[in-house]
Design a protein around this motif. Structure first.
Motif, PDB file in Angstrom:
ATOM      1  N   THR A   1      -3.531  -6.711  -9.843  1.00 39.96           N
ATOM      2  CA  THR A   1      -4.628  -7.390  -9.284  1.00 39.96           C
ATOM      3  C   THR A   1      -4.055  -8.393  -8.278  1.00 39.96           C
ATOM      4  O   THR A   1      -3.025  -9.063  -8.518  1.00 39.96           O
ATOM      5  CB  THR A   1      -5.313  -8.381 -10.256  1.00 39.96           C
ATOM      6  OG1 THR A   1      -5.833  -7.551 -11.359  1.00 39.96           O
ATOM      7  CG2 THR A   1      -6.430  -9.188  -9.755  1.00 39.96           C
TER       8      THR A   1
ATOM      9  N   ILE B   1      -0.942  -1.329  -4.500  1.00 38.86           N
ATOM     10  CA  ILE B   1      -2.425  -1.843  -4.607  1.00 38.86           C
ATOM     11  C   ILE B   1      -3.250  -0.682  -4.875  1.00 38.86           C
ATOM     12  O   ILE B   1      -3.656   0.234  -4.237  1.00 38.86           O
ATOM     13  CB  ILE B   1      -2.646  -2.152  -3.051  1.00 38.86           C
ATOM     14  CG1 ILE B   1      -2.085  -3.423  -2.297  1.00 38.86           C
ATOM     15  CG2 ILE B   1      -4.310  -2.402  -3.107  1.00 38.86           C
ATOM     16  CD1 ILE B   1      -2.464  -3.738  -1.157  1.00 38.86           C
ATOM     17  N   SER B   2      -3.267  -0.632  -6.524  1.00 30.83           N
ATOM     18  CA  SER B   2      -4.021   0.303  -7.029  1.00 30.83           C
ATOM     19  C   SER B   2      -4.351  -0.315  -8.389  1.00 30.83           C
ATOM     20  O   SER B   2      -4.148  -1.345  -8.830  1.00 30.83           O
ATOM     21  CB  SER B   2      -2.863   1.379  -7.198  1.00 30.83           C
ATOM     22  OG  SER B   2      -1.833   0.906  -7.900  1.00 30.83           O
ATOM     23  N   GLU B   3      -4.972   0.469  -9.348  1.00 28.96           N
ATOM     24  CA  GLU B   3      -5.430   0.303 -10.432  1.00 28.96           C
ATOM     25  C   GLU B   3      -3.859  -0.494 -11.281  1.00 28.96           C
ATOM     26  O   GLU B   3      -3.017   0.225 -11.177  1.00 28.96           O
ATOM     27  CB  GLU B   3      -6.129   1.278 -11.476  1.00 28.96           C
ATOM     28  CG  GLU B   3      -6.582   0.819 -12.622  1.00 28.96           C
ATOM     29  CD  GLU B   3      -7.524   2.160 -12.977  1.00 28.96           C
ATOM     30  OE1 GLU B   3      -7.671   1.965 -14.442  1.00 28.96           O
ATOM     31  OE2 GLU B   3      -8.135   2.830 -12.519  1.00 28.96           O
TER      32      GLU B   3
ATOM     33  N   LYS C   1       0.927  -1.110   0.149  1.00 29.62           N
ATOM     34  CA  LYS C   1      -0.040  -0.010  -0.035  1.00 29.62           C
ATOM     35  C   LYS C   1       0.910   1.206   0.066  1.00 29.62           C
ATOM     36  O   LYS C   1       0.545   2.192  -0.694  1.00 29.62           O
ATOM     37  CB  LYS C   1      -1.021  -0.027   1.208  1.00 29.62           C
ATOM     38  CG  LYS C   1      -1.865   1.075   1.469  1.00 29.62           C
ATOM     39  CD  LYS C   1      -3.018   1.044   0.229  1.00 29.62           C
ATOM     40  CE  LYS C   1      -3.847   2.017   0.619  1.00 29.62           C
ATOM     41  NZ  LYS C   1      -5.179   1.972  -0.244  1.00 29.62           N
TER      42      LYS C   1
ATOM     43  N   GLN D   1      -7.554  -2.934   0.454  1.00 38.16           N
ATOM     44  CA  GLN D   1      -9.063  -2.706  -0.180  1.00 38.16           C
ATOM     45  C   GLN D   1      -8.789  -3.126  -1.671  1.00 38.16           C
ATOM     46  O   GLN D   1      -7.803  -2.933  -2.275  1.00 38.16           O
ATOM     47  CB  GLN D   1      -8.990  -1.012  -0.137  1.00 38.16           C
ATOM     48  CG  GLN D   1      -9.552  -0.713   1.108  1.00 38.16           C
ATOM     49  CD  GLN D   1     -11.107  -1.292   1.546  1.00 38.16           C
ATOM     50  OE1 GLN D   1     -11.597  -1.597   0.562  1.00 38.16           O
ATOM     51  NE2 GLN D   1     -11.335  -1.410   2.675  1.00 38.16           N
ATOM     52  N   GLY D   2      -9.689  -4.063  -2.063  1.00 40.26           N
ATOM     53  CA  GLY D   2      -9.460  -4.357  -3.381  1.00 40.26           C
ATOM     54  C   GLY D   2      -8.812  -5.738  -3.609  1.00 40.26           C
ATOM     55  O   GLY D   2      -8.763  -6.230  -4.688  1.00 40.26           O
TER      56      GLY D   2
END
Length: 118
Positions: A79, A74-76, A69, A102-103
């Motif tokens: 995956t 952990i972003s677009e 993070k 998150q995600g």
């Protein structure tokens, strides 16, 4: 069952045009037990993508996700998939660690309830 599910995800990755998979695991018997099966399946379908499969204990996994993070991994464009061993231990990790995840997709086996026969 868990390995079969992850393999199915790998096969479906072609639909999303994912071409690289990064397998992250701890260097223990627990961590390395699943990896040969996943690697073989991903190679069979020529998949190498920004899909990151994490198979490790909660103590190491919680540190990993805080760092991921921090470094905006952990972003677009990424995956993240965690296996059952880590996804079942989320509650004791605390809000800060869970917030950093998150995600992230957690995989847990589903065993349908059977009918009782008398």
């Amino acid at each position: 069952m868990q390995a079969r599910f992850v393999i199915d995800v790998g096969q479906k990755a072609q639909t999303y045009e994912w071409h690289e998979v990064i397998l992250m695991y701890e260097d223990t018997e627990y961590g390395s037990g699943l990896i040969p099966y996943l690697a073989d399946e991903f190679q069979q379908f020529d998949i190498r993508t920004r899909v990151i499969v994490v198979h490790m204990s909660s103590s190491i996994g919680s540190k990993l996700f805080l760092l991921a993070k921090e470094t905006t991994m952990i972003s677009e464009g990424y995956t993240w998939i965690i296996t059952d061993g880590l996804s079942t231990l989320l509650d004791p990790m605390g809000a800060k660690v869970i917030g950093s995840m998150q995600g992230v997709l957690g995989i847990r086996p589903h065993i349908p309830q059977s009918k009782c026969w008398n």
